[in-house]
Design a protein around this motif. Structure first.
Motif, short mmCIF file in Angstrom:
data_model
loop_
_atom_site.label_atom_id
_atom_site.label_comp_id
_atom_site.label_asym_id
_atom_site.label_seq_id
_atom_site.Cartn_x
_atom_site.Cartn_y
_atom_site.Cartn_z
N ALA A 181 0.83 -1.21 0.00
CA ALA A 181 0.00 0.00 0.00
C ALA A 181 0.86 1.26 0.00
N TYR A 185 1.01 4.03 -2.83
CA TYR A 185 0.72 5.44 -2.51
C TYR A 185 1.79 6.34 -3.13
N LEU A 206 -4.49 5.59 1.84
CA LEU A 206 -3.74 4.37 2.11
C LEU A 206 -4.68 3.18 2.27
N ASN A 207 -5.75 3.37 3.01
CA ASN A 207 -6.71 2.29 3.23
C ASN A 207 -7.35 1.84 1.92
N ILE A 209 -6.02 2.00 -1.10
CA ILE A 209 -5.03 1.22 -1.84
C ILE A 209 -4.84 -0.15 -1.21
N ALA A 210 -4.77 -0.18 0.13
CA ALA A 210 -4.59 -1.45 0.84
C ALA A 210 -5.75 -2.40 0.57
N ASP A 212 -7.58 -2.69 -2.07
CA ASP A 212 -7.45 -3.31 -3.39
C ASP A 212 -6.57 -4.55 -3.32
N TYR A 213 -5.47 -4.44 -2.59
CA TYR A 213 -4.57 -5.60 -2.46
C TYR A 213 -5.21 -6.70 -1.62
N VAL A 222 -10.32 -3.66 5.23
CA VAL A 222 -9.01 -3.31 5.77
C VAL A 222 -9.04 -3.67 7.25
N THR A 226 -3.91 -4.35 9.74
CA THR A 226 -3.36 -3.64 8.58
C THR A 226 -3.33 -2.14 8.85
N LEU A 230 -0.09 0.35 9.00
CA LEU A 230 -0.01 1.49 8.10
C LEU A 230 0.29 2.78 8.87
#
Length: 233
Positions: A181, A185, A206-207, A209-210, A212-213, A222, A226, A230
């Motif tokens: 993430a 970013y 950030l959350n 993007i995280a 998506d992973y 999330v 996690t 972060l």
């Protein structure tokens, strides 16, 4: 020929004479790396390591299964003059091997459409000196570790799936997601989040993007672990 009792060089010669009777071969461990498909199919996206291994593979093939000489002369009992002469021979041969290795390497880089300076001279020098000790370590695939292995044994619902990622044994998973993430970013926004203090907007980005992973691994949210990592990173 020994003229006295204190002549260790004779003892060393006798102890190491067996090396002369051995065929020059590459160890099975190194050969397995040379036979790796990644060393046989160099592309513009091949990593430096595999480009170097591909060059080593061609070098070994052209040198009767002999690796580049490291140029390091083992310590031995000898007079200074004799040792320095032998050391010069070793260094000259190592330099010649490195020159030939570079020629092969540059041909591979040219064929892959990559500049010759994609791999520095220092990197080439280090690789040649340590070519007898290269290793490939393959890590565990996270998808297999956290998702596929469980899905292959039973079907789990969303609650059970979330429980999987809330287990204390999955800390490495959350660290991995956080690293991805943060990398994402930087790529998306051109700066690292939380350089001074993490604000609400940065945390939200950030959350997102995280998440998506996490979805790519079968998760649905999330998780607290996690988010915690972060914020700390």
């Amino acid at each position: 020929m020994r003229s006295g009792t204190d002549q260790e060089n004779y003892d060393e010669a006798i102890a190491n004479a067996w090396h002369l009777y051995q065929n020059s071969t590459v160890s099975p461990e190194i050969q397995s790396i040379l036979d790796n498909p990644q060393a046989q199919n160099i592309t513009p996206r091949s990593t430096k390591f595999w480009v170097l291994v591909a060059a080593l593979r061609k070098f070994v093939s052209s040198e009767n299964s002999r690796l580049p000489l490291s140029g390091v002369l083992p310590d031995m009992k000898a007079d200074t003059t004799g040792f320095l002469k032998l050391q010069t021979v070793y260094r000259q041969k190592a330099a010649a091997d490195k020159t030939k290795f570079k020629e092969i390497l540059y041909e591979l880089l040219d064929a892959a459409g990559r500049p010759q300076d994609a791999i520095t001279d220092d990197e080439i020098d280090t690789f040649c000196k340590n070519s007898a000790h290269i290793k490939v370590v393959t890590g565990t695939n996270l998808r297999e570790l956290f998702v596929d292995a469980i899905h292959s044994t039973k079907k789990i619902d969303e609650d059970e799936q979330d429980e999987l990622y809330l287990n204390d044994s999955t800390d490495q998973f959350h660290i991995y997601i956080a690293i991805l993430a943060i990398k994402g970013y930087i790529e998306q926004y051109g700066a690292q989040a939380g350089r001074k203090a993490m604000d609400a907007l940065e945390q939200e980005r950030l959350n997102t993007i995280a998440l998506d992973y996490i979805k790519a691994f079968g998760g649905g949210t999330v998780y607290p672990q996690t988010s915690k990592i972060l914020r700390e990173m």
